[in-house]
Write an enzyme that holds these catalytic residues in place. Sequence first.
Site, PDB file in Angstrom:
ATOM      1  CB  CYS A  13      -0.902  -0.049   1.238  1.00 62.07           C
ATOM      2  SG  CYS A  13      -1.743   1.477   1.652  1.00 62.07           S
ATOM      3  CB  CYS A  69       0.354   1.983   4.120  1.00 64.63           C
ATOM      4  SG  CYS A  69      -1.329   1.349   3.946  1.00 64.63           S
TER       5      CYS A  69
END
Length: 118
Positions: free
Chosen positions: A34, A37
């Site tokens: 991700c 993230c």
Amino acid sequence: MGELMTAEVTDATFAAEVLDSDVPVLVDFWAQWCPPCHRIAPMLDELAAEFEGRVRIVKLNADDNPLTALKYGVMSMPTLTVFHAGEVVSQHVGARPKARLREQLDAALQSLSTAEGR
């Protein structure tokens, strides 16, 4: 310095580290794949230092710890959830600017102090 301020939690340590905490805990449900993230990780470290003693910030890799992610309905990463006294206080999905993350923590702390003052 240079030490990360956020700690890693797992399915096995989640209850002790988050649900049983004396202070509110922001859990960053994240995944290695991700990109958002990874972008917010340094901001979370900075906020962990800023809120030290008032809020704890931890990370849980949702791919490696699916039981906790499933229990709290985490479907997208990052999901930022504030827990206090074993309960979800707030939850936001998606990367957010540092100022918005700070607002989420301030709002959670404000609601807790208001609730405790009743």
